[in-house]
Design an enzyme around this catalytic site. Structure first.
Site, PDB file in Angstrom:
ATOM      1  N   MET A  47      15.984  79.634  57.390  1.00  0.00           N
ATOM      2  CA  MET A  47      16.285  79.735  55.957  1.00  0.00           C
ATOM      3  C   MET A  47      17.342  78.683  55.599  1.00  0.00           C
ATOM      4  O   MET A  47      18.035  78.808  54.589  1.00  0.00           O
ATOM      5  CB  MET A  47      16.759  81.143  55.605  1.00  0.00           C
ATOM      6  N   HIS A  71      23.061  75.730  61.594  1.00  0.00           N
ATOM      7  CA  HIS A  71      24.254  75.687  62.446  1.00  0.00           C
ATOM      8  C   HIS A  71      23.797  75.444  63.886  1.00  0.00           C
ATOM      9  O   HIS A  71      22.588  75.311  64.142  1.00  0.00           O
ATOM     10  CB  HIS A  71      25.051  76.982  62.325  1.00  0.00           C
ATOM     11  N   GLY A  81      23.278  77.274  66.300  1.00  0.00           N
ATOM     12  CA  GLY A  81      22.250  78.209  66.778  1.00  0.00           C
ATOM     13  C   GLY A  81      20.865  77.654  66.467  1.00  0.00           C
ATOM     14  O   GLY A  81      19.996  77.590  67.348  1.00  0.00           O
ATOM     15  N   HIS A  82      20.665  77.238  65.196  1.00  0.00           N
ATOM     16  CA  HIS A  82      19.364  76.653  64.828  1.00  0.00           C
ATOM     17  C   HIS A  82      19.111  75.384  65.643  1.00  0.00           C
ATOM     18  O   HIS A  82      18.000  75.134  66.105  1.00  0.00           O
ATOM     19  CB  HIS A  82      19.347  76.246  63.345  1.00  0.00           C
ATOM     20  N   GLU A 102      17.883  85.186  69.696  1.00  0.00           N
ATOM     21  CA  GLU A 102      18.104  86.547  70.196  1.00  0.00           C
ATOM     22  C   GLU A 102      19.077  87.327  69.307  1.00  0.00           C
ATOM     23  O   GLU A 102      19.091  88.550  69.310  1.00  0.00           O
ATOM     24  CB  GLU A 102      18.660  86.478  71.633  1.00  0.00           C
ATOM     25  N   GLN A 142      14.212  91.364  64.813  1.00  0.00           N
ATOM     26  CA  GLN A 142      13.232  90.485  64.160  1.00  0.00           C
ATOM     27  C   GLN A 142      12.232  89.938  65.191  1.00  0.00           C
ATOM     28  O   GLN A 142      11.031  89.867  64.923  1.00  0.00           O
ATOM     29  CB  GLN A 142      13.971  89.348  63.469  1.00  0.00           C
ATOM     30  N   SER A 175      25.908  82.383  62.559  1.00  0.00           N
ATOM     31  CA  SER A 175      25.003  82.833  61.503  1.00  0.00           C
ATOM     32  C   SER A 175      25.351  82.025  60.263  1.00  0.00           C
ATOM     33  O   SER A 175      26.514  81.671  60.063  1.00  0.00           O
ATOM     34  CB  SER A 175      25.251  84.315  61.234  1.00  0.00           C
ATOM     35  N   SER A 176      24.338  81.750  59.443  1.00  0.00           N
ATOM     36  CA  SER A 176      24.613  81.009  58.205  1.00  0.00           C
ATOM     37  C   SER A 176      25.594  81.789  57.337  1.00  0.00           C
ATOM     38  O   SER A 176      26.363  81.223  56.569  1.00  0.00           O
ATOM     39  CB  SER A 176      23.312  80.790  57.430  1.00  0.00           C
ATOM     40  N   ARG A 177      25.564  83.116  57.472  1.00  0.00           N
ATOM     41  CA  ARG A 177      26.449  83.948  56.658  1.00  0.00           C
ATOM     42  C   ARG A 177      27.930  83.778  57.019  1.00  0.00           C
ATOM     43  O   ARG A 177      28.797  84.139  56.229  1.00  0.00           O
ATOM     44  CB  ARG A 177      26.083  85.418  56.824  1.00  0.00           C
TER      45      ARG A 177
HETATM   46  O1  PAF Z   1      15.604  84.421  60.863  1.00  0.00           O
HETATM   47  C1  PAF Z   1      15.435  83.838  59.783  1.00  0.00           C
HETATM   48  O2  PAF Z   1      16.114  82.865  59.440  1.00  0.00           O
HETATM   49  C2  PAF Z   1      14.363  84.346  58.826  1.00  0.00           C
HETATM   50  O3  PAF Z   1      14.270  85.734  58.879  1.00  0.00           O
HETATM   51  C3  PAF Z   1      12.989  83.691  59.048  1.00  0.00           C
HETATM   52  C4  PAF Z   1      12.431  84.034  60.424  1.00  0.00           C
HETATM   53  C5  PAF Z   1      13.107  82.193  58.892  1.00  0.00           C
HETATM   54  C6  PAF Z   1      11.982  84.211  58.014  1.00  0.00           C
HETATM   55  O4  PAF Z   1      12.391  83.914  56.708  1.00  0.00           O
END
Ligand code: PAF
Length: 282
Positions: free
Chosen positions: A30, A34, A36-37, A150, A155, A187-189
């Site tokens: 989304m 960061h 993590g991504h 993880e 999810q 986390s982005s948050r």
């Molecule tokens: O984990 C996320 O960032 C979101 O839930 C995802 C998997 C991109 C779905 O919008």
């Protein structure tokens, strides 16, 4: 690196990839990327010829309008970060109308209760929203491999079930949680936290580690209430849940069984910012 806004553009590039017999890896995000991504993207690059990163803040997985509008966005910075990693990455950043073929809608799935536990108790239809968008992305890209973190373990289990339900042919790779130096899961948050609260958030991982050690020592002598009150005692911190559940069913069991795995899940609301984390206990 190519940034696509429409499915037509994506189809054209994917057709070319198929012609070249390239193995495709997908990293759905989304945005507001960061480390993590970036670790997911780097892992994807190691095992695929071409990697697609999707950046889309999916409205159907938010049950709270304020949470959706507050979600951090930073496309320019995201693109710069991706560019630095490799040229073998393309980005798909669709509009709502483009990805949903019109108005966003929610598809309802039967997740065998997985969606009603933990996060599901606090975010109505969150996982139906996640599955709706992830299913669309799987359908569009038909990736060989898809990468998730993880940190969002619930999810990943939902997506596993989605793969079963829709009989999708792909490998899902779960990559380890990346943490701040103080243990806070990236986390982005986290960008929404004050410096002081970010500092104090170290209490979350510290307690998860403590739980893991205590579980190994004596799983029948755990005191979750004590941990909850310690965290609730911190100014601005409010526990939404701290639970130990079966690692597969994500359900609480009355008695821990010898040959089953268990995982602790936590969510702390810090002045309106929900911080989630989890740890495998055995
Ligand atoms: O984990 C996320 O960032 C979101 O839930 C995802 C998997 C991109 C779905 O919008």
């Amino acid at each position: 690196m190519i940034v696509c806004r429409t499915k037509e553009e994506v189809y054209a590039l994917i057709n070319e990839s198929t012609r070249l017999k390239q193995v495709l890896g997908l990293v759905p995000t989304m945005g507001s990327l960061h480390e993590g991504h970036l670790s997911l993207i780097s892992e994807a690059l190691r095992h695929n010829d071409i990697v697609w990163v999707t950046i889309f803040v999916n409205p159907t997985q938010f049950d709270n309008k304020k949470d959706l509008s507050n979600y951090p966005k930073n496309l320019e910075n995201d693109i710069q970060l991706i560019k630095k990693i490799s040229d073998n990455i393309n980005v798909f950043h669709p509009s709502e109308t483009e990805i949903y073929d019109g108005k966003p809608f929610l598809k309802k799935y039967d997740f065998n209760h997985l969606d009603l536990e933990l996060e599901g108790k606090f975010r109505a239809d969150h996982f139906n929203g996640v599955a709706t968008i992830v299913s669309k992305l799987f359908e569009l890209f038909k990736p060989s491999n898809a990468y998730f973190g993880e940190k969002d373990f619930q999810q990943t289990q939902i997506i596993n079930r989605l793969i079963d339900i829709e009989k999708i042919n792909l490998n899902m790779i779960i990559c380890p949680t990346i943490r701040e130096e103080n243990g806070l899961a990236l986390s982005s948050r986290n960008k929404l936290l004050s410096v002081k609260n970010k500092d104090k958030s170290s209490i979350i991982y510290k307690n998860l580690i403590f739980l893991q050690k205590s579980f190994i020592k004596n799983r029948n002598k755990l005191n979750l209430e004590k941990i909850k009150s310690e965290i609730n005692f911190v100014n601005d911190f409010k526990i939404e849940y701290l639970e130990i559940v079966n690692n597969k069913s994500l359900q609480i069991e009355l008695k821990f069984r010898e040959n089953e795995s268990y995982r602790a899940f936590i969510c702390v609301n810090v002045n309106g910012v929900r911080l989630i984390d989890n740890i495998l206990l055995n």
